[in-house]
Design a protein around this motif. Structure first.
Motif, PDB file in Angstrom:
ATOM      1  N   PHE A  26      -2.961  -0.819  22.075  1.00 33.21           N
ATOM      2  CA  PHE A  26      -2.577  -0.199  20.811  1.00 33.21           C
ATOM      3  C   PHE A  26      -1.808   1.082  21.114  1.00 33.21           C
ATOM      4  CE2 PHE A  26      -6.287  -2.740  20.064  1.00 33.21           C
ATOM      5  CZ  PHE A  26      -6.020  -3.375  18.877  1.00 33.21           C
ATOM      6  N   SER A  27      -0.690   1.270  20.429  1.00 27.25           N
ATOM      7  CA  SER A  27       0.106   2.472  20.660  1.00 27.25           C
ATOM      8  C   SER A  27       0.337   3.186  19.336  1.00 27.25           C
ATOM      9  CB  SER A  27       1.440   2.110  21.310  1.00 27.25           C
ATOM     10  OG  SER A  27       2.203   1.293  20.456  1.00 27.25           O
ATOM     11  N   CYS A  28       0.216   4.514  19.382  1.00 25.52           N
ATOM     12  CA  CYS A  28       0.482   5.334  18.206  1.00 25.52           C
ATOM     13  C   CYS A  28       1.649   6.243  18.522  1.00 25.52           C
ATOM     14  CB  CYS A  28      -0.722   6.217  17.872  1.00 25.52           C
ATOM     15  SG  CYS A  28      -2.212   5.307  17.577  1.00 25.52           S
ATOM     16  N   ALA A  29       2.476   6.509  17.526  1.00 24.14           N
ATOM     17  CA  ALA A  29       3.638   7.359  17.738  1.00 24.14           C
ATOM     18  C   ALA A  29       3.876   8.192  16.500  1.00 24.14           C
ATOM     19  CB  ALA A  29       4.870   6.528  18.059  1.00 24.14           C
ATOM     20  N   LYS A  30       4.868   9.086  16.615  1.00 26.39           N
ATOM     21  CA  LYS A  30       5.174   9.933  15.476  1.00 26.39           C
ATOM     22  C   LYS A  30       5.910   9.149  14.386  1.00 26.39           C
ATOM     23  CE  LYS A  30       5.094  14.267  17.968  1.00 26.39           C
ATOM     24  NZ  LYS A  30       5.893  15.381  18.471  1.00 26.39           N
ATOM     25  N   ASP A  31       6.455   7.960  14.708  1.00 31.53           N
ATOM     26  CA  ASP A  31       6.886   7.109  13.593  1.00 31.53           C
ATOM     27  C   ASP A  31       5.606   6.563  12.967  1.00 31.53           C
ATOM     28  OD1 ASP A  31       6.055   5.086  15.215  1.00 31.53           O
ATOM     29  OD2 ASP A  31       8.001   4.176  15.532  1.00 31.53           O
ATOM     30  N   HIS A  51       0.783   3.865   6.931  1.00 31.84           N
ATOM     31  CA  HIS A  51       0.708   5.316   7.080  1.00 31.84           C
ATOM     32  C   HIS A  51       2.008   5.941   6.634  1.00 31.84           C
ATOM     33  CE1 HIS A  51      -3.121   6.432   8.627  1.00 31.84           C
ATOM     34  NE2 HIS A  51      -3.093   5.543   9.598  1.00 31.84           N
ATOM     35  N   ASN A  52       1.917   7.210   6.247  1.00 29.88           N
ATOM     36  CA  ASN A  52       3.085   7.901   5.734  1.00 29.88           C
ATOM     37  C   ASN A  52       3.348   9.168   6.530  1.00 29.88           C
ATOM     38  OD1 ASN A  52       5.191   7.979   4.045  1.00 29.88           O
ATOM     39  ND2 ASN A  52       4.099   8.963   2.352  1.00 29.88           N
ATOM     40  N   GLY A  53       2.944   9.181   7.775  1.00 33.97           N
ATOM     41  CA  GLY A  53       3.142  10.347   8.623  1.00 33.97           C
ATOM     42  C   GLY A  53       2.893   9.961  10.059  1.00 33.97           C
ATOM     43  N   ALA A  54       3.120  10.917  10.944  1.00 33.17           N
ATOM     44  CA  ALA A  54       2.880  10.669  12.369  1.00 33.17           C
ATOM     45  C   ALA A  54       1.434  10.212  12.577  1.00 33.17           C
ATOM     46  CB  ALA A  54       3.138  11.939  13.165  1.00 33.17           C
ATOM     47  N   VAL A  55       1.236   9.265  13.457  1.00 27.77           N
ATOM     48  CA  VAL A  55      -0.106   8.777  13.760  1.00 27.77           C
ATOM     49  C   VAL A  55      -0.530   9.410  15.077  1.00 27.77           C
ATOM     50  CG1 VAL A  55      -1.526   6.752  14.120  1.00 27.77           C
ATOM     51  CG2 VAL A  55       0.396   6.644  12.556  1.00 27.77           C
ATOM     52  N   TRP A  56      -1.638  10.132  15.051  1.00 24.62           N
ATOM     53  CA  TRP A  56      -2.018  10.935  16.216  1.00 24.62           C
ATOM     54  C   TRP A  56      -2.950  10.223  17.161  1.00 24.62           C
ATOM     55  CZ3 TRP A  56       1.221  14.447  17.157  1.00 24.62           C
ATOM     56  CH2 TRP A  56       1.801  15.215  16.152  1.00 24.62           C
ATOM     57  N   SER A  57      -3.820   9.372  16.673  1.00 22.48           N
ATOM     58  CA  SER A  57      -4.710   8.679  17.607  1.00 22.48           C
ATOM     59  C   SER A  57      -5.319   7.463  16.928  1.00 22.48           C
ATOM     60  CB  SER A  57      -5.808   9.612  18.121  1.00 22.48           C
ATOM     61  OG  SER A  57      -6.784   9.785  17.131  1.00 22.48           O
ATOM     62  N   CYS A  58      -5.969   6.631  17.728  1.00 25.73           N
ATOM     63  CA  CYS A  58      -6.587   5.431  17.185  1.00 25.73           C
ATOM     64  C   CYS A  58      -7.782   5.051  18.051  1.00 25.73           C
ATOM     65  CB  CYS A  58      -5.580   4.279  17.142  1.00 25.73           C
ATOM     66  SG  CYS A  58      -5.112   3.674  18.759  1.00 25.73           S
ATOM     67  N   TYR A  88      -9.537   0.128   4.599  1.00 26.46           N
ATOM     68  CA  TYR A  88     -10.108   1.284   3.901  1.00 26.46           C
ATOM     69  C   TYR A  88      -9.328   2.525   4.311  1.00 26.46           C
ATOM     70  CZ  TYR A  88     -13.506   4.398   1.799  1.00 26.46           C
ATOM     71  OH  TYR A  88     -14.107   5.344   0.992  1.00 26.46           O
ATOM     72  N   THR A  89      -9.268   3.510   3.412  1.00 34.03           N
ATOM     73  CA  THR A  89      -8.570   4.763   3.712  1.00 34.03           C
ATOM     74  C   THR A  89      -9.503   5.925   3.447  1.00 34.03           C
ATOM     75  OG1 THR A  89      -6.479   3.769   3.064  1.00 34.03           O
ATOM     76  CG2 THR A  89      -6.544   6.159   3.200  1.00 34.03           C
ATOM     77  N   PHE A  90      -9.697   6.769   4.471  1.00 29.74           N
ATOM     78  CA  PHE A  90     -10.411   8.027   4.291  1.00 29.74           C
ATOM     79  C   PHE A  90      -9.384   9.084   3.927  1.00 29.74           C
ATOM     80  CE2 PHE A  90     -13.019   5.912   7.597  1.00 29.74           C
ATOM     81  CZ  PHE A  90     -14.243   5.918   6.955  1.00 29.74           C
ATOM     82  N   ASN A  91      -9.601   9.821   2.844  1.00 27.03           N
ATOM     83  CA  ASN A  91      -8.667  10.884   2.472  1.00 27.03           C
ATOM     84  C   ASN A  91      -9.232  12.234   2.857  1.00 27.03           C
ATOM     85  OD1 ASN A  91      -6.383   9.569   1.135  1.00 27.03           O
ATOM     86  ND2 ASN A  91      -7.992   8.777  -0.214  1.00 27.03           N
ATOM     87  N   PHE A  92      -8.381  13.054   3.437  1.00 29.44           N
ATOM     88  CA  PHE A  92      -8.763  14.409   3.807  1.00 29.44           C
ATOM     89  C   PHE A  92      -7.804  15.384   3.148  1.00 29.44           C
ATOM     90  CE2 PHE A  92     -10.237  11.696   7.224  1.00 29.44           C
ATOM     91  CZ  PHE A  92     -11.536  12.131   7.406  1.00 29.44           C
ATOM     92  N   ASP A  93      -8.119  16.697   3.321  1.00 29.49           N
ATOM     93  CA  ASP A  93      -7.244  17.712   2.743  1.00 29.49           C
ATOM     94  C   ASP A  93      -6.262  18.260   3.768  1.00 29.49           C
ATOM     95  OD1 ASP A  93      -8.574  17.460   0.350  1.00 29.49           O
ATOM     96  OD2 ASP A  93     -10.154  18.836   0.988  1.00 29.49           O
ATOM     97  N   SER A  94      -6.349  17.773   5.012  1.00 30.95           N
ATOM     98  CA  SER A  94      -5.436  18.259   6.044  1.00 30.95           C
ATOM     99  C   SER A  94      -5.201  17.115   7.044  1.00 30.95           C
ATOM    100  CB  SER A  94      -6.022  19.481   6.744  1.00 30.95           C
ATOM    101  OG  SER A  94      -7.269  19.183   7.285  1.00 30.95           O
ATOM    102  N   PRO A  95      -4.158  17.216   7.852  1.00 27.52           N
ATOM    103  CA  PRO A  95      -3.832  16.112   8.762  1.00 27.52           C
ATOM    104  C   PRO A  95      -4.989  15.783   9.710  1.00 27.52           C
ATOM    105  CG  PRO A  95      -2.052  17.704   8.692  1.00 27.52           C
ATOM    106  CD  PRO A  95      -3.180  18.293   7.925  1.00 27.52           C
ATOM    107  N   THR A  96      -5.184  14.515   9.979  1.00 29.47           N
ATOM    108  CA  THR A  96      -6.227  14.116  10.927  1.00 29.47           C
ATOM    109  C   THR A  96      -5.612  13.988  12.303  1.00 29.47           C
ATOM    110  OG1 THR A  96      -5.847  11.821  10.408  1.00 29.47           O
ATOM    111  CG2 THR A  96      -7.611  12.896   9.248  1.00 29.47           C
ATOM    112  N   ARG A  97      -6.344  14.418  13.285  1.00 26.46           N
ATOM    113  CA  ARG A  97      -5.799  14.497  14.636  1.00 26.46           C
ATOM    114  C   ARG A  97      -6.407  13.449  15.556  1.00 26.46           C
ATOM    115  NH1 ARG A  97      -1.487  16.897  17.013  1.00 26.46           N
ATOM    116  NH2 ARG A  97      -1.563  18.041  15.056  1.00 26.46           N
TER     117      ARG A  97
END
Lengths: 326, 293
Positions: A26-31, A51-58, A88-97
């Motif tokens: 599995f690969s995650c990227a800023k796309d 996703h609608n932003g960079a994906v930081w980890s998995c 399922y989607t967990f929503n947060f108030d700031s980017p998840t890392r």
């Protein structure tokens, strides 16, 4: 060896993860699309769109049925690995890392960045076996460290959580009470932000890589410093061989300086070190930019590196790699 | 693989078939048969075909299926192999070439030649040999010249050493030469300025760089000009130090030049420092050859 080049991402790579059997990568990227590849020939199996932003980890569950990703779009998503559909989607108030599944895949630790006045936090979420029962509430939220928490992983028996980040301190937390148990001290610890953290296969020790151009090996229970590996460039990614006593450090000069200097000055190599003697074994060249992600196949016979250049390079070791003597 | 032609009685007459050529006659053939694989891994495939002359042919293909020794995939992994593609991978055309095998052979580059380390450890085993090798020769104070006693930075006589002379980078002739030529309207190259002193300033400048010039090679990458000055100053007044820097990488190219005021000092430096161990490398110091052009 002739590495396999996988050009599925249009932006820099951020994270790589093998499943337990070592047949999927599995690969995650800023796309915005995490991608899954067959780890033997590098064929693309699919992408996870949503996703609608960079994906930081998995992280992927032990049975390779469920994938969890953390993204800068302030969500963490659970996916069906086989079909690529979001469950399922967990929503947060700031980017998840950072995301990491506990042993047993019933809990997940998710870190969020400091954002718009909010401080960084470590969230522990329950993962339901049946997606319909999934709830978004955190079991526990840990706060305290200053700056971004770049990585948080589960300790032995899911009793502790190990976190490391921009404040260059490694912390061990109690995963039930949320109490801070241990902290790396000033003399032993890193001097600059910690960029990566990787556990050994047996979970008895872990490796941290830092921008202070070193990587350190720690005992997971006592947080005693075992070894230090010194290199020439900031370390962005670390990995440990499950087969041999080798550690791999990836990094390179700052991405902003790449175009202003010769390619030889960059040193975008994956550096192999002997885990015990802390001596350099060798380097694997190839990327055009800093290495942001490293992962070892669970069988120890291949490893993958992901770079700022958007490529994933899959290296299957030659037979003589296994006979290297220092 | 065995091919046996079997002429079987057919119900249709060949003459009738000839007329509608181009039509697919495969429906007349018996279906394909697969037998096995049995316990020895022998698999038989029986197929029927029309050959070029329109005769029905029975083709029996016998293959042996072997399991690869190193294919130790779990049942689940084998199943995942046949999963349908999803996401962006569905519309992947053959020409996309997302996955390529590198054309370049990438090796695990060793920092030192394999085997060289073993010799070193052998020497290290003998403490006396180590003293003779590592300690005494390499630990030479560059300020007072004492061997094996202390490093340069720890020299107790450091303060007594004369302070480094400031360099005169610009030849003094430059200043008045430039002043002489400004009144003229047309451009005059610096070497031609100052009227009568034309050839003097040009050749003089070049000679400055070549006079009593000593070339130092096999410098370590970390050596900078101040280090070289520190190394050569004890032999006499030094007028210029230069270390070649790679423009692209910003690292030292491993050689440099030192100019002495006095030729004798330069000679002494060459005699003394040629073959001297500096920063784990053996220096090579010699007269700099004048540039070819």
């Amino acid at each position: 060896m002739r590495p396999i080049l996988m050009k599925g991402h249009e932006r820099p790579l951020t994270f790589l993860k093998y499943n337990r059997d070592g047949d999927l990568l599995f690969s995650c990227a800023k796309d915005h699309n995490p991608t899954v590849w067959f780890a033997d020939n590098g064929e693309r199996l699919g992408t996870y769109r949503g996703h609608n932003g960079a994906v930081w980890s998995c992280d992927v569950s032990r049975d390779s049925a469920m994938l969890i990703t953390g993204s800068a779009d302030q969500t963490a998503k659970i996916w069906n690995v086989k079909t690529g559909t979001p469950v399922y989607t967990f929503n947060f108030d700031s980017p998840t890392r950072s995301v990491d599944l506990a042993v047993g895949d019933k809990l997940a630790v998710i870190t969020t960045d400091p954002f718009m006045g909010l401080t960084s936090a470590i969230h522990i979420k329950q993962i339901a076996r049946d997606p319909d029962d999934q709830i978004g509430e955190s079991v526990l939220t840990l706060k305290g460290p200053q700056g971004r928490i770049n990585r948080a992983v589960w300790g032995p028996l899911n009793r502790t959580i190990i976190s490391a980040g921009e404040d260059s301190v490694v912390r061990i937390w109690d995963s039930e009470t949320g109490k801070l148990l241990k902290e790396s001290d000033k003399e032993d610890g890193h001097k600059k932000p910690i960029t990566s953290l990787s556990k050994s296969t047996d979970g008895s020790h872990f490796l941290t890589g830092s921008l202070d151009k070193s990587a350190k090996l720690w005992d997971i229970r006592t947080l005693a410093l075992i070894k230090t590996y010194v290199t020439e460039r900031p370390v962005n990614a670390v990995a440990m061989s499950p087969l041999l006593n080798h550690v791999v450090l990836g990094g390179g000069q700052d991405a902003s300086a790449v175009t202003t200097t010769d390619h030889r000055a960059g040193k975008f190599e994956a550096k192999f070190y002997d885990k015990i003697l802390t001596e350099e074994i060798g380097g694997v060249k190839g990327h055009f930019g800093p290495i942001n992600a490293l992962a070892f196949n669970p069988d120890g016979r291949s490893f993958a590196s992901g770079g700022e250049d958007g490529y994933v390079r899959l290296h299957h070791f030659d037979p003589d790699y296994f006979n290297i003597k220092i | 693989m065995t091919v046996e032609a079997a002429t079987q009685p057919s119900k249709l007459r060949w003459g009738e078939l000839e007329e509608d050529d181009g039509e697919d006659l495969d429906f007349l053939l018996p279906p394909k048969q697969v037998i096995g694989p049995d316990e020895n891994g022998i698999k038989k495939v029986v197929e029927y075909k029309f050959n070029d002359e329109g005769n029905k042919v029975k083709i029996t293909t016998t293959t042996r299926i072997r399991k690869l020794a190193n294919a130790r995939l779990s049942k689940r992994a084998v199943e995942r192999r046949s999963w349908p593609k999803f996401g962006d991978a569905v519309h992947e055309d053959v020409g996309a070439r997302l996955t390529m095998v590198s054309t370049e052979e990438i090796l695990l580059e060793r920092p030192r030649a394999p085997g060289s380390k073993q010799e070193e450890t052998k020497v290290a085993g003998d403490p006396l040999a180590q003293m003779g090798k590592g300690g005494a020769v390499l630990m030479v104070c560059r300020t007072c010249g004492k061997k094996g006693d202390h490093w340069t930075s720890r020299c107790p006589y450091k303060d007594l050493a004369q302070p480094s002379e400031t360099f005169i980078d610009k030849p003094p002739s430059d200043a008045n030469a430039a002043a002489g030529g400004v009144t003229k309207g047309a451009y005059v190259p610096p070497s031609m300025r100052g009227g009568g002193t034309t050839e003097r300033s040009g050749t003089d400048m070049r000679r400055r760089n070549e006079e009593n010039s000593v070339r130092v090679t096999n410098l370590s990458e970390d050596t900078r000009e101040p280090d070289l000055l520190e190394l050569f100053r004890p032999f006499g007044a030094v007028s210029r130090v230069y270390v070649a820097i790679d423009q692209k990488t910003g690292t030292s190219r491993g050689f440099g030049f030192v100019n002495f005021v006095n030729r004798e000092d330069a000679e002494r430096a060459i005699n003394k420092l040629n073959g001297y161990g500096y920063d784990n490398l053996i220096l090579r110091v010699e007269w700099a050859a004048p540039r070819a052009n």
